[in-house]
Motif scaffolding. Structure first.
Motif, mmCIF file in Angstrom:
data_model
loop_
_atom_site.group_PDB
_atom_site.id
_atom_site.type_symbol
_atom_site.label_atom_id
_atom_site.label_comp_id
_atom_site.label_asym_id
_atom_site.label_seq_id
_atom_site.Cartn_x
_atom_site.Cartn_y
_atom_site.Cartn_z
ATOM 1 N N VAL A 1 0.839 -1.191 0.000
ATOM 2 C CA VAL A 1 0.000 0.000 0.000
ATOM 3 C C VAL A 1 0.876 1.243 0.000
ATOM 4 C CG1 VAL A 1 -2.055 -0.964 1.080
ATOM 5 C CG2 VAL A 1 -0.186 -0.173 2.496
ATOM 6 N N THR A 2 0.282 2.368 -0.311
ATOM 7 C CA THR A 2 1.053 3.600 -0.380
ATOM 8 C C THR A 2 1.131 4.294 0.975
ATOM 9 O OG1 THR A 2 -0.937 4.742 -1.038
ATOM 10 C CG2 THR A 2 0.524 4.047 -2.789
ATOM 11 N N VAL A 3 0.745 3.594 2.014
ATOM 12 C CA VAL A 3 0.750 4.217 3.332
ATOM 13 C C VAL A 3 2.152 4.134 3.941
ATOM 14 C CG1 VAL A 3 -0.284 4.178 5.610
ATOM 15 C CG2 VAL A 3 -1.638 3.520 3.635
ATOM 16 N N GLU A 4 2.601 5.276 4.427
ATOM 17 C CA GLU A 4 3.933 5.351 5.013
ATOM 18 C C GLU A 4 3.998 4.656 6.368
ATOM 19 O OE1 GLU A 4 5.862 9.484 3.600
ATOM 20 O OE2 GLU A 4 5.292 9.349 5.692
ATOM 21 N N ARG A 5 5.094 3.973 6.608
ATOM 22 C CA ARG A 5 5.287 3.423 7.948
ATOM 23 C C ARG A 5 6.519 4.095 8.547
ATOM 24 N NH1 ARG A 5 7.590 -0.802 11.228
ATOM 25 N NH2 ARG A 5 5.959 -1.753 12.490
ATOM 26 N N ILE B 1 8.727 13.603 -10.881
ATOM 27 C CA ILE B 1 9.232 13.067 -9.610
ATOM 28 C C ILE B 1 8.645 13.818 -8.411
ATOM 29 C CG2 ILE B 1 11.313 12.416 -8.341
ATOM 30 C CD1 ILE B 1 10.975 11.217 -11.215
ATOM 31 N N PRO B 2 8.833 15.127 -8.325
ATOM 32 C CA PRO B 2 8.213 15.826 -7.182
ATOM 33 C C PRO B 2 6.697 15.717 -7.227
ATOM 34 C CG PRO B 2 9.164 17.402 -8.721
ATOM 35 C CD PRO B 2 9.618 16.045 -9.154
ATOM 36 N N GLY B 3 6.124 15.634 -8.425
ATOM 37 C CA GLY B 3 4.668 15.488 -8.542
ATOM 38 C C GLY B 3 4.196 14.221 -7.865
ATOM 39 N N ILE B 4 4.864 13.127 -8.174
ATOM 40 C CA ILE B 4 4.475 11.846 -7.571
ATOM 41 C C ILE B 4 4.664 11.908 -6.065
ATOM 42 C CG2 ILE B 4 5.168 9.428 -7.363
ATOM 43 C CD1 ILE B 4 5.722 9.550 -10.420
ATOM 44 N N MET B 5 5.741 12.552 -5.641
ATOM 45 C CA MET B 5 5.969 12.644 -4.198
ATOM 46 C C MET B 5 4.942 13.557 -3.527
ATOM 47 S SD MET B 5 10.080 12.520 -4.125
ATOM 48 C CE MET B 5 10.225 12.433 -2.352
ATOM 49 N N ALA B 6 4.459 14.538 -4.278
ATOM 50 C CA ALA B 6 3.473 15.454 -3.695
ATOM 51 C C ALA B 6 2.117 14.789 -3.499
ATOM 52 C CB ALA B 6 3.317 16.700 -4.570
ATOM 53 N N THR B 7 1.896 13.625 -4.133
ATOM 54 C CA THR B 7 0.618 12.952 -3.924
ATOM 55 C C THR B 7 0.474 12.458 -2.498
ATOM 56 O OG1 THR B 7 1.501 10.815 -4.617
ATOM 57 C CG2 THR B 7 0.429 12.134 -6.317
ATOM 58 N N ARG B 8 1.538 12.567 -1.727
ATOM 59 C CA ARG B 8 1.446 12.154 -0.322
ATOM 60 C C ARG B 8 0.404 12.915 0.459
ATOM 61 N NH1 ARG B 8 6.826 10.212 2.040
ATOM 62 N NH2 ARG B 8 7.512 8.967 0.298
ATOM 63 N N THR B 9 0.027 14.078 -0.042
ATOM 64 C CA THR B 9 -0.986 14.836 0.697
ATOM 65 C C THR B 9 -2.371 14.232 0.508
ATOM 66 O OG1 THR B 9 -1.236 16.312 -1.167
ATOM 67 C CG2 THR B 9 0.259 17.018 0.560
ATOM 68 N N ASP C 1 -7.293 7.427 -4.555
ATOM 69 C CA ASP C 1 -7.091 8.771 -5.111
ATOM 70 C C ASP C 1 -5.615 8.974 -5.419
ATOM 71 O OD1 ASP C 1 -9.688 9.615 -4.994
ATOM 72 O OD2 ASP C 1 -9.507 10.411 -2.961
ATOM 73 N N ARG C 2 -4.797 8.518 -4.501
ATOM 74 C CA ARG C 2 -3.366 8.745 -4.641
ATOM 75 C C ARG C 2 -2.809 7.972 -5.815
ATOM 76 N NH1 ARG C 2 1.659 7.480 -0.843
ATOM 77 N NH2 ARG C 2 3.044 8.770 -2.071
ATOM 78 N N LEU C 3 -3.203 6.709 -5.928
ATOM 79 C CA LEU C 3 -2.706 5.888 -7.033
ATOM 80 C C LEU C 3 -3.165 6.449 -8.375
ATOM 81 C CD1 LEU C 3 -3.004 2.193 -5.871
ATOM 82 C CD2 LEU C 3 -0.977 3.375 -6.690
ATOM 83 N N THR C 4 -4.432 6.823 -8.465
ATOM 84 C CA THR C 4 -4.939 7.371 -9.715
ATOM 85 C C THR C 4 -4.090 8.572 -10.120
ATOM 86 O OG1 THR C 4 -7.132 6.793 -8.911
ATOM 87 C CG2 THR C 4 -7.028 8.131 -10.886
#
Lengths: 740, 243
Positions: free
Chosen positions: A43-47, A417-425, A431-434
């Motif tokens: 998953v895209t959830v940070e640990r 690159i920063p765009g993909i990283m900005a999806t963290r919000t 939503d994030r994956l899309t």
């Protein structure tokens, strides 16, 4: 997990709480630099984990994803639950925004079912104090049966008290559950708990499972039912209790339980709130919103903010970027200088062109990323990001995206690159994956040189601006269409609710903003860097290895052999030599550093072009020819596309090598003439579409892999986009050919 | 005129006429008699007295309609009847049959003042959060609550009847900016409903519509010192009674 563990030398502490409660800044304040940020598998959830020492004990801290509740509806909530149940931390710190006590304490009440040792951490205590609110902390401690501390996470205030409270909670016996949810619910839970315990579930878990079964959590209910026997009996008991409650109260169970939890919190607050916050505590923030989220001024202001963010990122970022580029240049030359002048050493080329060139080419984005994250973190921490999402949600939602997708997508115009990283919000995984998956369709800055080369080569002046505009428009339209398509197909599922909190405006501290931006930049370096290094080396081999030497061997085999084979001195296998102005080493004045100037430049270039043709990349390009011919491409374009995979702007440099132009950039008229001679305008259109849509660059793949925690999504993205690009170019070229 | 005040029996007749007029436009003496299970002969004198009071009028010989005054009286009687029935069923939790019978027996003997105060108590217990809490602890008190609680309430007719001022419920999104409303119901299911409830959007919470996005969606609401944004689709799950 029993009573023995609280004397152990290591204590596991979990931080739980609502999103925006300031958990992360508390986590940072507790653990400092001693932390590790990874992903939960799949998953895209940070640990986030970290540790600190206190009075000779080591405390391992886990920062749970921020949630409003502990259902099984979202990955964040499932993970928070799993972490609490499976890893059973000795102490759970419930982090609560003291200015939003009511809603926050409901989660605390839910947590109380789960664990016996808790600390309640009232964060943002300064704001609560400013609002005039006053609590009887001692009474709160007594009523809840847990230590209560006040902190200001981003200013690192109250940390001492928190650390002590955790130590205190860790060494005391588990306290009994002080939750009073009303006679009816308590009795029902008691009966379900007995049934659950009857199935052999240990008492510390039975309470929680009873809650989940009673509220008819689909995950728990089906798991219990499948096991049959006493487990199925527990499900039946829960259903019985549920029916009884619903009949007697006229409320469904979800509403009834919500009423009970809020009732508990209401009662609690009535006792412990000594003074209510002033009515106008948010007045200033509300006045600001009257202007910034105004129906007329809101959107213009938002656009101005966006403009400022990108100006900072890309215009201000250009200076350090230039310095970095120059630095890598120097480094390349310095390292290159270690070899004898005119040396053809393979290792030298590998290090200078492959490693330094490849990694350097990605590292130069670092200033952009740091600046972008500084801006975004600032906007996030002030609370403006939530307003921005509010303003643009309507438009984004129409395409199955979320208001918060807007900023990452627009960032993609600069760099994916920063765009993909900005999806963290984005809170919600789908939503994030899309957003991440469609992001490379936003024509990034590295693709601009390609357009600047191709458009003037094939279009008369009057058409150029519209053509450029059109290519961006095609990207945007495709991105939105894809988002819609994804939400209807592989990312289908119930929409995440857009029930978003709008916190009052806050002035973030410099330290927390910089700290978080640097943290993210560091992650980019560490994780993406290693993969990019590997891909750079592979790309170098493809571009520099004569195919006939390794015919029949894979490039992996070539990689293994490289150090040995470089010592075998074959005259025919010289690679791009020092006279060949590579992207990095060239620097514009090859003559100065190149003593081997006996051969004329033209002959040198012809040799380089010939080598390119014979290299693995050239070979691959020719192998690709039958596949890409229907799009109107020949092997030369195919080979250059391999360069585009390394970095999009590499396409231009690669074409330069193939056409034996030496050092070229997007302003090279010579190359344009050559291209114009070789290809039709239709081919150019097909080519531009292909470069826009297909093959996200290797840095994108690396960051996708890092952000999604696996290879699945980068591969889906890579092949999905490539297939689409192929199809679009195919249709355009073939239809175009029959028409014109 | 010998009578200026409606007697219990007349009130019953008026109520019956009202119900018949509601369903059939006009009331026939024969139908009134059947509805009240009395002989047709005893209906006519009552009707004459009602006509004298200006409550009804004869359209034709056997056909009766309500005057505006009569209609108003009938409504008030009906509302009183409903409140009493609900009081017995929901607060005292007697069976529906008993509630109906007790309400009928009580409605005529109560004074206007007594009735008014009873209505207030009912409203306090059903609507005011404090009252609801009181009521729920009353109901869950094991000494009062009989074991057979389940057979009681099968109706869920919402709160619209309680609000005498005739407010209608609507979506939060239909409030005007700056307008407040009291939540009457949170519908929907699954994660969306759960999230709304988790955020504290519960029945009887007061919500203010703060503003609407420039594009008209989403909306921005205020509740209990917290501010939230919702899409219209989600907001439509939250019904409010405008304040």
């Amino acid at each position: 997990m029993g009573n023995g563990s609280h004397h152990a030398q290591e204590v596991t502490v979990a931080l739980a709480g609502n999103p925006n409660a300031g958990k992360t800044s508390l986590f940072n304040a507790l653990t400092g630099a001693r932390q590790h940020v990874g992903n939960y598998p799949g998953v895209t959830v940070e640990r986030r984990t970290g540790h600190y020492e206190f009075e000779g004990r080591r405390y391992n801290v886990v920062d749970l994803p921020g949630t409003y509740s502990l259902t099984s509806y979202s990955p964040e909530e499932r993970i928070a639950q799993l972490e609490l149940l499976e890893h059973a931390p000795e102490v759970v710190v419930a982090v609560v925004d003291e200015t939003a006590l009511k809603r926050s304490l409901v989660l605390v009440a839910q947590l109380m079912h789960l664990t016996g040792r808790m600390v309640l951490c009232l964060n943002m205590a300064d704001e609560a104090r400013m609002s005039g609110q006053k609590l009887d902390i001692a009474l709160l401690e007594r009523l809840l049966g847990m230590p209560v501390v006040e902190t200001v996470g981003h200013k690192q205030q109250g940390m001492d008290g928190l650390v002590r409270a955790i130590a205190r909670a860790a060494s005391q016996e588990r306290v009994g559950n002080r939750l009073v949810l009303g006679e009816r619910l308590d009795a029902a839970l008691r009966r379900v708990r007995e049934a659950v315990a009857g199935a052999g579930i240990p008492p510390e878990r039975a309470g929680w499972d009873a809650v989940k079964l009673l509220e008819n959590d689909p995950g728990y209910t089906s798991r219990y039912r499948e096991k049959g026997g006493a487990f199925a009996a527990a499900v039946a008991a829960a259903a019985r209790e549920r029916k009884r409650i619903e009949a007697a109260t006229g409320m469904d169970i979800t509403l009834f339980m919500a009423e009970c939890y809020f009732g508990f919190v209401d009662g609690l607050l009535r006792e412990v709130v000594v003074r209510q916050p002033r009515e106008d505590a948010r007045a200033v923030s509300d006045r600001i919103d009257d202007i910034l989220v105004n129906r007329v001024l809101g959107i213009p202001f938002f656009l101005a903010v966006m403009y400022l963010v990108f100006w900072t990122t890309f215009t201000v970022g250009e200076y350090p970027m230039d310095w970095l580029e120059a630095g890598f240049d120097l480094l390349g030359k310095a390292v290159g200088g270690l070899w004898a002048p005119g040396s053809d050493a393979m290792l030298r080329s590998l290090i200078v062109d492959g490693v330094i060139g490849g990694v350097g080419g990605v590292l130069v984005f670092l200033p952009n990323i740091v600046l972008l994250f500084l801006s975004l973190t600032f906007l996030e921490d002030t609370g403006y990001m939530a307003r921005a999402a509010f303003l643009v949600d309507r438009v984004m939602h129409r395409f199955g995206l979320h208001g918060r997708s807007f900023i990452p997508l627009v960032t993609g115009f600069g760099c994916s690159i920063p765009g993909i990283m900005a999806t963290r919000t984005l809170e919600n995984e789908r939503d994030r994956l899309t957003t991440m998956l469609v992001l490379p369709l936003m024509s990034c800055g590295a693709r601009l040189p390609i357009w600047m080369l191709l458009i003037p080569a094939f279009f008369p002046p009057a058409w150029r601006a519209p053509a450029l505009w059109l290519i961006y428009a095609v990207g945007i339209v495709l991105a939105l269409l894809f988002a819609l398509l994804l939400r209807r197909s592989i990312l289908k599922g119930e929409e995440a609710p857009f029930v978003m909190e709008l916190p009052p405006y806050r002035l973030p501290t410099l330290r927390s903003v910089i700290g978080r931006a640097v943290q993210r930049a560091w992650m980019y370096l560490k994780k993406a860097g290693t993969l990019i290094l590997a891909i750079s080396v592979v790309m170098w081999f493809l571009l520099n290895t004569p195919a006939d030497v390794f015919s029949g061997k894979t490039e992996a085999a070539a990689l293994d052999r490289a150090p040995d084979s470089s010592s075998v001195n074959e005259p025919g296998r010289s690679t791009l030599t020092s006279a060949e102005p590579g992207e990095i080493v060239g620097g514009g004045q090859p003559a100065a550093s190149v003593p081997g100037g006996a051969t004329s430049d033209d002959a040198e270039r012809a040799r380089a072009a010939e080598e390119m043709r014979r290299s693995l990349a050239g070979r691959i390009g020719r192998l690709m020819e039958p596949v890409i011919a229907p799009l109107g491409f020949d092997w030369k374009l195919g080979t250059a596309m391999l360069g585009a995979f390394a970095a999009k702007e590499g396409f231009v440099a690669q074409l330069g090598v193939i056409y034996a132009m030496g050092e070229v950039d997007e302003t090279s008229d010579q190359l344009r003439d050559a291209l114009h001679r070789d290809y039709s305008r239709l081919t150019a259109v097909s080519l531009m579409l292909f470069l826009l849509i297909a093959t996200p660059c290797m840095a994108t793949v690396a960051v996708m892999r890092r952000e999604t925690g696996g290879w699945k999504w980068p591969l889906v993205q890579f092949f999905g986009l490539t297939a689409t690009g192929y199809l679009v170019s195919l249709v355009v070229y073939q239809v175009g050919r029959t028409l014109f | 005129m010998q009578e200026t005040v409606l007697t219990g029996a007349l009130e019953d007749y008026l109520e019956t006429v009202y119900q018949l007029v509601q369903s059939r436009k006009l009331a026939r003496v024969k139908d009134i008699a059947r509805a009240r299970s009395v002989r047709a002969g005893s209906v006519s004198p009552a009707m004459r007295r009602l006509a004298d009071l200006g409550m009804i009028r004869y359209v034709q010989r056997e056909y009766i309609d309500l005057t505006p005054l009569g209609e108003e009286h009938a409504r008030r009687i009906l509302a009183r009847h409903r409140i009493l029935t609900r009081f017995f069923r929901e607060i005292l939790q007697v069976t529906p049959e008993t509630a109906e019978a007790d309400a009928c027996a009580m409605e005529h003997s109560l004074s206007a003042e007594g009735m008014d105060h009873l209505t207030r108590l009912f409203e306090f217990l059903r609507v005011c959060p404090d009252g609801r809490k009181f009521l729920s602890s009353f109901h869950s008190c094991p000494r009062i609550q009989p074991a057979s609680a389940e057979c009681m309430l099968h109706h869920r007719d919402g709160t619209e009847a309680i609000d005498g001022k005739g407010g209608t419920t609507r979506s939060v999104a239909d409030l005007k900016p700056g307008q407040k409303g009291r939540v009457t119901q949170v519908s929907g299911e699954g994660p969306i409903r759960r999230r709304l409830l988790d955020m504290g959007i519960l029945p009887d919470t007061t919500i203010e519509l703060e503003r609407v996005a420039p594009t008209g969606d989403p909306i921005w609401i205020k509740l209990e010192g917290m501010q939230l944004s919702l899409r219209r689709k989600e907001a439509s799950l939250v019904s409010v009674l405008a304040a």
